[in-house]
Design a protein around this motif. Structure first.
Motif, PDB file in Angstrom:
ATOM      1  N   ALA A   1      42.653  40.540  46.732  1.00  0.00           N
ATOM      2  CA  ALA A   1      44.086  40.528  47.029  1.00  0.00           C
ATOM      3  C   ALA A   1      44.713  41.880  46.706  1.00  0.00           C
ATOM      4  CB  ALA A   1      44.770  39.417  46.239  1.00  0.00           C
ATOM      5  N   VAL A   2      44.185  42.559  45.692  1.00  0.00           N
ATOM      6  CA  VAL A   2      44.566  43.942  45.390  1.00  0.00           C
ATOM      7  C   VAL A   2      43.298  44.696  45.018  1.00  0.00           C
ATOM      8  CG1 VAL A   2      46.820  43.195  44.516  1.00  0.00           C
ATOM      9  CG2 VAL A   2      44.962  43.621  42.898  1.00  0.00           C
ATOM     10  N   ARG A   3      43.360  46.023  45.088  1.00  0.00           N
ATOM     11  CA  ARG A   3      42.252  46.839  44.599  1.00  0.00           C
ATOM     12  C   ARG A   3      42.771  47.757  43.502  1.00  0.00           C
ATOM     13  NH1 ARG A   3      38.107  50.460  48.175  1.00  0.00           N
ATOM     14  NH2 ARG A   3      40.032  51.279  49.067  1.00  0.00           N
ATOM     15  N   PHE A   4      42.072  47.747  42.385  1.00  0.00           N
ATOM     16  CA  PHE A   4      42.441  48.527  41.203  1.00  0.00           C
ATOM     17  C   PHE A   4      41.643  49.824  41.210  1.00  0.00           C
ATOM     18  CE2 PHE A   4      42.023  49.210  36.482  1.00  0.00           C
ATOM     19  CZ  PHE A   4      43.370  49.391  36.217  1.00  0.00           C
ATOM     20  N   THR A   5      42.337  50.948  41.115  1.00  0.00           N
ATOM     21  CA  THR A   5      41.678  52.248  41.204  1.00  0.00           C
ATOM     22  C   THR A   5      41.964  53.098  39.967  1.00  0.00           C
ATOM     23  OG1 THR A   5      43.529  53.431  42.227  1.00  0.00           O
ATOM     24  CG2 THR A   5      42.082  52.168  43.702  1.00  0.00           C
ATOM     25  N   LEU A   6      41.340  54.253  39.944  1.00  0.00           N
ATOM     26  CA  LEU A   6      41.580  55.212  38.862  1.00  0.00           C
ATOM     27  C   LEU A   6      43.059  55.574  38.777  1.00  0.00           C
ATOM     28  CD1 LEU A   6      40.264  57.170  36.746  1.00  0.00           C
ATOM     29  CD2 LEU A   6      40.212  58.867  38.580  1.00  0.00           C
ATOM     30  N   ASN A   7      43.728  55.651  39.913  1.00  0.00           N
ATOM     31  CA  ASN A   7      45.145  56.015  39.917  1.00  0.00           C
ATOM     32  C   ASN A   7      45.994  54.994  39.170  1.00  0.00           C
ATOM     33  OD1 ASN A   7      44.412  58.186  41.489  1.00  0.00           O
ATOM     34  ND2 ASN A   7      44.895  57.176  43.419  1.00  0.00           N
ATOM     35  N   HIS A   8      45.644  53.715  39.290  1.00  0.00           N
ATOM     36  CA  HIS A   8      46.387  52.685  38.563  1.00  0.00           C
ATOM     37  C   HIS A   8      46.163  52.805  37.060  1.00  0.00           C
ATOM     38  CE1 HIS A   8      45.952  50.685  42.598  1.00  0.00           C
ATOM     39  NE2 HIS A   8      47.251  50.598  42.402  1.00  0.00           N
TER      40      HIS A   8
ATOM     41  N   PRO B   1      53.377  47.874  41.767  1.00  0.00           N
ATOM     42  CA  PRO B   1      53.410  47.861  40.293  1.00  0.00           C
ATOM     43  C   PRO B   1      52.455  46.810  39.723  1.00  0.00           C
ATOM     44  CG  PRO B   1      55.328  46.721  41.160  1.00  0.00           C
ATOM     45  CD  PRO B   1      54.580  47.248  42.353  1.00  0.00           C
ATOM     46  N   LEU B   2      51.163  47.047  39.900  1.00  0.00           N
ATOM     47  CA  LEU B   2      50.158  46.056  39.508  1.00  0.00           C
ATOM     48  C   LEU B   2      50.162  45.777  38.012  1.00  0.00           C
ATOM     49  CD1 LEU B   2      47.093  47.127  41.708  1.00  0.00           C
ATOM     50  CD2 LEU B   2      48.863  45.440  42.213  1.00  0.00           C
ATOM     51  N   TYR B   3      50.666  46.715  37.202  1.00  0.00           N
ATOM     52  CA  TYR B   3      50.669  46.502  35.754  1.00  0.00           C
ATOM     53  C   TYR B   3      51.431  45.235  35.372  1.00  0.00           C
ATOM     54  CZ  TYR B   3      55.505  48.171  35.663  1.00  0.00           C
ATOM     55  OH  TYR B   3      56.856  48.305  35.857  1.00  0.00           O
ATOM     56  N   ARG B   4      52.372  44.812  36.217  1.00  0.00           N
ATOM     57  CA  ARG B   4      53.138  43.597  35.917  1.00  0.00           C
ATOM     58  C   ARG B   4      52.282  42.338  36.028  1.00  0.00           C
ATOM     59  NH1 ARG B   4      58.102  45.251  39.795  1.00  0.00           N
ATOM     60  NH2 ARG B   4      59.184  46.737  38.424  1.00  0.00           N
ATOM     61  N   THR B   5      51.112  42.454  36.637  1.00  0.00           N
ATOM     62  CA  THR B   5      50.256  41.280  36.869  1.00  0.00           C
ATOM     63  C   THR B   5      49.000  41.289  36.001  1.00  0.00           C
ATOM     64  OG1 THR B   5      48.892  42.279  38.619  1.00  0.00           O
ATOM     65  CG2 THR B   5      51.017  41.361  39.280  1.00  0.00           C
ATOM     66  N   SER B   6      48.961  42.110  34.974  1.00  0.00           N
ATOM     67  CA  SER B   6      47.730  42.295  34.202  1.00  0.00           C
ATOM     68  C   SER B   6      47.336  41.040  33.432  1.00  0.00           C
ATOM     69  CB  SER B   6      47.885  43.463  33.232  1.00  0.00           C
ATOM     70  OG  SER B   6      48.010  44.675  33.941  1.00  0.00           O
ATOM     71  N   ILE B   7      46.013  40.848  33.327  1.00  0.00           N
ATOM     72  CA  ILE B   7      45.471  39.679  32.627  1.00  0.00           C
ATOM     73  C   ILE B   7      44.335  40.059  31.669  1.00  0.00           C
ATOM     74  CG2 ILE B   7      46.149  37.823  34.176  1.00  0.00           C
ATOM     75  CD1 ILE B   7      42.813  39.730  34.517  1.00  0.00           C
TER      76      ILE B   7
ATOM     77  N   ASP C   1      54.999  38.652  42.520  1.00  0.00           N
ATOM     78  CA  ASP C   1      53.910  38.295  43.422  1.00  0.00           C
ATOM     79  C   ASP C   1      52.633  38.993  42.974  1.00  0.00           C
ATOM     80  OD1 ASP C   1      54.004  40.944  44.363  1.00  0.00           O
ATOM     81  OD2 ASP C   1      55.170  40.425  46.148  1.00  0.00           O
ATOM     82  N   ILE C   2      51.558  38.799  43.709  1.00  0.00           N
ATOM     83  CA  ILE C   2      50.256  39.308  43.287  1.00  0.00           C
ATOM     84  C   ILE C   2      50.222  40.836  43.293  1.00  0.00           C
ATOM     85  CG2 ILE C   2      49.068  39.443  45.514  1.00  0.00           C
ATOM     86  CD1 ILE C   2      47.697  37.843  42.274  1.00  0.00           C
ATOM     87  N   GLN C   3      51.162  41.469  44.008  1.00  0.00           N
ATOM     88  CA  GLN C   3      51.271  42.926  44.019  1.00  0.00           C
ATOM     89  C   GLN C   3      52.130  43.454  42.871  1.00  0.00           C
ATOM     90  OE1 GLN C   3      49.881  45.077  46.296  1.00  0.00           O
ATOM     91  NE2 GLN C   3      48.893  43.500  47.524  1.00  0.00           N
ATOM     92  N   GLY C   4      52.788  42.538  42.150  1.00  0.00           N
ATOM     93  CA  GLY C   4      53.648  42.948  41.049  1.00  0.00           C
ATOM     94  C   GLY C   4      55.104  43.102  41.421  1.00  0.00           C
TER      95      GLY C   4
END
Length: 626
Positions: free
Chosen positions: A350-357, A367-373, A619-622
């Motif tokens: 649903a998302v891809r986590f990269t070095l940039n994140h 803002p994927l950091y809002r969805t961290s687990i 949402d899943i994108q944050g």
């Protein structure tokens, strides 16, 4: 007549006491976890604790995967963030050996243990959960889906069994179940044009990290030197350490004396983990898409490579008294059940986590950091020394990054419902995998997978419909982390407010690299300046429209309370707690409204009085859901 009554009584008793796995129960479990490794055990524990009936299907006779069955019993990273089930596991190891300090036996890690002890600890943890059944020496051979359920043909100790389940978790070492479910995936190095990572290659390839057949050794106090293995070549290992055979090292900055090399993976009770990356027992092979037969053939060579290294240690370096431990693995060759796989398939999620994140979490489109687990603090660590063309690859050995939070969407595959992917096959870039593959992170990934599975089933909603905040609540309830803040330990009452507010972006942490360690701080003890609350404008749009001014000046407690009151009035939100009791409960430095408030104190007030973490879903994108 008596015979009929006796028969009827026997039949009733048989049905009452029939094993669960043969009568309903685990032939139709709520969740099936494929793989009893680091993430698989964690997923099973979390789902079971949330009321799910869980079946774990494990190919070997041990639990723990890379932690135990692969022999990588030196935990990399997260020493200061003992999150969730990983923290439980570490605590049980400390209890077994007498203290946490007793685990600090080698210099590669501060937490080392005998693999057999780790296996026993995990089996004990699983045995305490009545909702978990484990099938060892078993594997999923065929997968199909009918009417929203997975139909699994499982080879259980030589016999075929059909199991149906609505929820499947792939916790295999190489993502084999995801592949059987036709999930799209990548293998190898990405192109920078696909991931926008500056240090990625111009053009991608199918090169993965070296694997390692680890060996657990012990000191026999006598000569136990082995026969020379077939094909032994001392030049392959000559520069593993400082010794007369090493003429010109390809790693001159990472050369140590032989004794130092041997103490690298020193385990309790005098054993040694042989997992040496510098011209040692790393071995290049891309097994990912091979058949089982092809894998066995290649792994035989990987084992031979490790045995050649042991022969070198005994005969060229003089450690003839050190040999394979005969009291660790119940295998014919005394080697682990499986190799240490550092890399596998990487699903399209649903998302891809990269070095940039990792490097710049607040400056990304999503803002994927809002969805961290889950959280990690180990550098990006790639092993490519044994790849023949390693000089053509980017140098990403201990590439410095801040500590990071891993987003939930990396576990959810695109286009396949009822499947969650864990272990190392999550949706990350090849470079990011160098940090997300490590044991503490993988255990947290499994725990999040278990929580997501349970919530989906409980709420009867597809995985994509499960609330991110609900999953995060379960993680926090279980002692986990969402973001890697080091300001307070998780037992501190301020821990959850800091996690909540950080996960909204109202206050943002600062990450930094410190030697091998990586850190992120909310800077909770620093005075709060008005401009640092800019994140409130994203979550409180009506308040933003009022034109509320935020200055560079430090704020007082009185200023903070006025801002909170203004937000509540603008957004039509109730104030959920009186402010005065909070000052005592959370140990504020002063109670005078004129005193300068800290960032941590403001985080507590916003969390407890407004609760924005639960007020506005993401949402899943944050992104905040309107």
């Amino acid at each position: 007549m008596k015979e009929k009554r006796s028969y009827f009584l026997i039949l009733v008793l048989y049905l009452i006491f029939l094993p669960k796995s043969l009568f309903g129960g685990n032939l139709h479990p709520d969740v099936v976890v494929a793989g009893g490794g680091a993430s698989g055990v964690s997923a099973a524990l979390q789902s079971a604790r949330m009321g799910m009936r869980v079946l774990v299907v494990e190919e070997s006779t041990w639990l723990g995967g890379m932690l135990t069955g692969a022999g990588v019993s030196a935990i990399d990273g997260n020493f200061n963030m003992p999150a969730g089930i990983f923290g439980e596991f570490r605590n049980r190891l400390a209890q077994h050996y007498g203290s946490l300090e007793a685990l600090n036996t080698g210099w590669v890690s501060r937490v080392l243990f005998e693999p057999s002890v780790g296996n026993q600890v995990l089996n004990d943890m699983v045995a305490q959960e009545k909702n978990i059944e484990v099938w060892k020496e078993s594997s999923i051979r065929r997968i199909s889906k009918k009417q929203g359920e997975w139909n699994l043909k499982i080879k259980k100790q030589g016999k075929s069994v059909i199991v149906k389940t609505p929820m499947l978790i792939d916790a295999t070492e190489l993502g084999d179940v995801a592949a059987k479910c036709r999930v799209a995936y990548d293998v190898g190095m990405d192109s920078r044009h696909d991931t926008q990572e500056d240090i990625a290659l111009e053009k991608g390839n199918n090169v993965i990290q070296d694997l390692t057949y680890v060996a657990i050794l012990k000191d026999y106090k006598k000569d136990v030197s082995m026969r020379k293995p077939k094909g032994y070549d001392p030049s392959v290992f000559a520069c593993c350490c400082i010794n007369p055979l090493c003429i010109s090292s390809n790693e001159p900055k990472r050369m140590w004396p032989a004794d130092k090399m041997m103490s690298y993976g020193q385990l309790p009770n005098g054993k040694i983990m042989l997992n040496w990356p510098i011209n040692g027992n790393d071995y290049y092979a891309n097994l990912v898409e091979m058949s089982d037969k092809q894998r066995r053939r290649v792994l035989k060579k990987a084992k031979e490579h490790t045995l050649c290294f042991l022969y070198f240690i005994q005969h060229e370096l003089g450690f003839r008294h050190i040999g394979l431990a005969d009291d660790e693995y119940p295998t014919d060759d005394l080697l682990p059940f499986i190799p240490y796989h550092r890399e596998s398939r990487r699903i399209h999620g649903a998302v891809r986590f990269t070095l940039n994140h990792m490097v710049s979490p607040y400056n990304q489109a999503a803002p994927l950091y809002r969805t961290s687990i889950a959280v990690g603090d180990y550098p990006v660590d790639h092993h490519h020394m044994r790849y023949k063309e390693s000089h053509t690859l980017p140098d990403i050995h201990f590439y410095p990054v801040p500590s990071f939070g891993l987003p939930l969407g990396t576990l959810i595959p695109q286009g396949v419902e009822g499947l969650i992917v864990a272990e190392k096959s999550i949706s990350v870039s090849n470079i990011a995998n160098g940090a997300t593959r490590l044991q503490p992170v993988v255990m947290q990934i499994g725990q999040a997978a278990g929580a997501l599975a349970a919530l989906s089933l409980k709420k009867r909603t597809p995985l994509s419909g499960v609330s991110v905040r609900d999953v995060q609540d379960e993680i926090l309830k279980a002692g986990g982390y969402l973001l890697p803040y080091l300001d307070v330990q998780k037992q501190d009452p301020r821990f959850i407010p800091y996690q909540h507010i950080g996960s909204t972006g109202i206050l943002k942490g600062i990450g930094k690299n410190v030697d091998w360690k990586n850190e992120t701080w909310l800077r909770a003890d620093q005075p709060l300046k008005g401009r640092e609350l800019e994140g409130m404008r994203d979550i409180f749009p009506r308040w933003k429209q009022t034109g509320a001014m935020l200055t560079d000046s430090v704020m007082t407690l009185g200023d903070a309370l006025r801002v909170i009151q203004s937000v509540a009035e603008s957004e039509g939100m109730p104030i959920k707690a009186d402010w005065e009791p909070l000052l005592t409960k959370y140990n504020f430095k002063a109670t005078d409204k004129a005193h300068v408030i800290t960032r941590g104190e403001m985080a507590v007030l916003i969390d407890q009085m407004l609760d924005p973490f639960h007020w506005k879903e993401v949402d899943i994108q944050g992104n905040f859901i309107k």
